[in-house]
Design an enzyme around this catalytic site. Structure first.
Site, PDB file in Angstrom:
ATOM      1  N   HIS A   1       4.001  24.604 -17.808  1.00  0.00           N
ATOM      2  CA  HIS A   1       2.817  24.617 -16.951  1.00  0.00           C
ATOM      3  C   HIS A   1       2.261  26.029 -16.771  1.00  0.00           C
ATOM      4  CE1 HIS A   1       0.592  24.203 -13.087  1.00  0.00           C
ATOM      5  NE2 HIS A   1       0.377  22.960 -13.493  1.00  0.00           N
TER       6      HIS A   1
ATOM      7  N   ASN B   1      -3.869  16.656  -7.004  1.00  0.00           N
ATOM      8  CA  ASN B   1      -4.119  15.499  -7.885  1.00  0.00           C
ATOM      9  C   ASN B   1      -3.696  14.164  -7.290  1.00  0.00           C
ATOM     10  OD1 ASN B   1      -4.730  17.511  -9.797  1.00  0.00           O
ATOM     11  ND2 ASN B   1      -2.620  17.559 -10.515  1.00  0.00           N
TER      12      ASN B   1
ATOM     13  N   ASP C   1       0.026  34.549 -28.683  1.00  0.00           N
ATOM     14  CA  ASP C   1      -1.316  34.701 -28.121  1.00  0.00           C
ATOM     15  C   ASP C   1      -1.329  35.551 -26.851  1.00  0.00           C
ATOM     16  OD1 ASP C   1      -2.239  33.083 -30.131  1.00  0.00           O
ATOM     17  OD2 ASP C   1      -2.647  31.341 -28.860  1.00  0.00           O
TER      18      ASP C   1
ATOM     19  N   ALA D   1      -4.523  25.282  -0.868  1.00  0.00           N
ATOM     20  CA  ALA D   1      -5.951  25.340  -1.207  1.00  0.00           C
ATOM     21  C   ALA D   1      -6.840  24.953  -0.026  1.00  0.00           C
ATOM     22  CB  ALA D   1      -6.240  24.430  -2.404  1.00  0.00           C
TER      23      ALA D   1
ATOM     24  N   SER E   1      -4.761  21.813 -11.777  1.00  0.00           N
ATOM     25  CA  SER E   1      -4.075  23.007 -12.297  1.00  0.00           C
ATOM     26  C   SER E   1      -4.833  23.622 -13.454  1.00  0.00           C
ATOM     27  CB  SER E   1      -2.676  22.639 -12.801  1.00  0.00           C
ATOM     28  OG  SER E   1      -1.733  22.645 -11.780  1.00  0.00           O
TER      29      SER E   1
END
Length: 452
Positions: free
Chosen positions: A230, A328, A207, A343, A401
């Site tokens: 991941h 998380n 893909d 972030a 994520s």
């Protein structure tokens, strides 16, 4: 990111051995290196001061054009300088550390000095996912029921929910792309370069391989091939094809050019040096957006990194937006943790996670800390289908994520729609187009991501 585990073994020069796939993680984990923010036009002066006052080693200069030895240079060199970013990384023995830190206090050429962190992929681990029982989730929804009911009395719920929100028909397109309005967009990200800095990518994935324009590893001893999964998942969400094999469409910018930087090892961990090297490379490749589904937990009241904030500002002025996962660590409704590093920097787009009912994911962090640290917007981050290195080639994951590359892909769509727009303008378009939600801004920022 499970911060209750303990740190693993030590590697070269006393640094964490992040190449070990079995390493575990801990909050606030640091190495024996320091990040040094250098004043514009004074890099030589700043590094000379560090050598004379702290005894640091001469620095290797890391250019954006990566060679096969770059990862090894990062590991072996005592000091490195990323000239385009205006940042150095220096190693200091215990008796040198005070002198290194003090240079930022009285040396104009050195703007800030910070300890180097260890960062981790922001995917919710399987063990954490299993704790999200029906009773647990029911408790969270009960906690916000009053707020939601009050808001629903004042708004048209049809404007918020597609038909059959609780059970999207994913036979053709994933629920996340439907919720973000991707299928109705006239844009595909064609001609836009998107960098995903993570655990690498499956270079042979059917893909993805045809649009993989660039790939580089910044992890010593490891090729860019994804031995974790991941990174391949995040690349797929941001840039998967319009018509993938044996799966519904799951990629936002289905014709964007993919640049995959391996900054986290096959165990899921990496250092600031590796992340900075990836950012330096992605910027040098002309990427309009850098997607980083990684981070490190921060404590209540902790201020953001001055180094990463200045880098994000410099990149934005040069035309590149940085997007990162909020983290998380939360266990709603009982525990809500602040947005993690990097972030939490004001100039980094922080992304929280939503489930298919447009509720805040139980694990998603919130904008609780001062001087930035806010959630800028939310995106689908629960039960997200995307590419995976092993058979059958696709897998569902949850985490901030998974939300982050939805936003990165959408930025590519905006960049195609407005090719002359600055990075600041792209950010404004993105936030202005978000779908407002009857939820606190500390959890969802401007609202649910919407494609142009």
């Amino acid at each position: 990111m499970n911060h209750h585990e303990t740190a693993g073994g030590r590697g070269h020069r006393g640094r964490p051995d992040l190449a070990d796939a079995g390493i575990s993680k801990t909050a606030g984990e640091y190495t024996d290196r320091f990040l040094v923010l250098l004043a514009p036009g004074a890099q030589e002066e700043g590094m000379a001061t560090l050598r004379s006052r702290a005894g640091t080693e001469p620095a290797e200069r890391i250019r954006p054009d990566v060679t096969e030895s770059t990862a090894e240079v990062l590991e072996q060199a005592g000091s490195v300088v990323f000239e385009d970013l205006g940042v150095a990384v220096v190693q200091a023995a215990p008796d040198q550390r005070r002198a290194v830190m003090e240079t930022a206090r009285d040396e104009p050429a050195v703007l800030a000095v910070e300890r180097e962190r260890v960062l981790w992929a922001s995917q919710l681990t399987e063990s954490r996912a299993e704790t999200a029982t029906a009773d647990y989730l029911r408790g969270y929804h009960d906690g916000v029921e009053e707020l939601v009911q009050h808001a629903l009395e004042r708004i048209d719920t049809a404007a918020l929910r597609e038909p059959g929100t609780a059970g999207f028909d994913e036979s053709l397109v994933t629920w996340g792309l439907q919720a973000a309005g991707v299928p109705r967009s006239a844009f595909s990200g064609q001609g836009v370069r998107v960098a995903v800095l993570d655990t690498g990518v499956d270079t042979g994935h059917p893909d993805l391989t045809a649009r993989l324009e660039g790939a580089a590893s910044f992890v010593p001893g490891q090729a860019v091939q994804d031995g974790h999964g991941h990174g391949t998942h995040c690349v797929g969400t941001a840039c998967g094809p319009r018509t993938p094999g044996a799966a519904p469409r799951y990629g936002v910018a289905c014709e964007a050019e993919i640049y995959a930087g391996k900054v986290l090892g096959d165990g899921g961990g990496g250092t600031d040096t590796q992340i900075l090297a990836g950012m330096n490379w992605a910027f040098g490749q002309g990427c309009r957006v850098i997607s980083m589904s990684l981070g490190s937990p921060v404590g209540p009241g902790e201020r953001p990194s001055r180094v990463y904030e200045q880098i994000a500002r410099r990149l934005m002025r040069a035309g590149t937006l940085v997007v990162a996962a909020a983290g998380n660590e939360s266990e709603r409704p009982h525990v809500v943790e602040p947005v993690g590093h990097p972030a939490n920097c004001p100039s980094v787009l922080a992304v929280g996670a939503l489930d298919s009912g447009f509720a805040v994911a139980s694990f998603s962090n919130a904008g609780l800390n001062p001087d930035g640290g806010q959630i800028d917007m939310a995106a689908p981050g629960v039960d997200v289908l995307s590419s995976w290195p092993q058979a059958p080639g696709h897998r569902r994951l949850r985490g901030t994520s998974m939300a982050t590359p939805h936003v990165a892909g959408a930025i590519a769509l905006f960049a195609e729609a407005a090719p002359g727009a600055s990075a600041a303008e792209l950010k404004s378009f993105l936030l202005a187009g978000a779908r407002r939600l009857p939820l606190p801004a500390v959890d969802v920022g401007a609202g649910l991501l919407q494609a142009p």
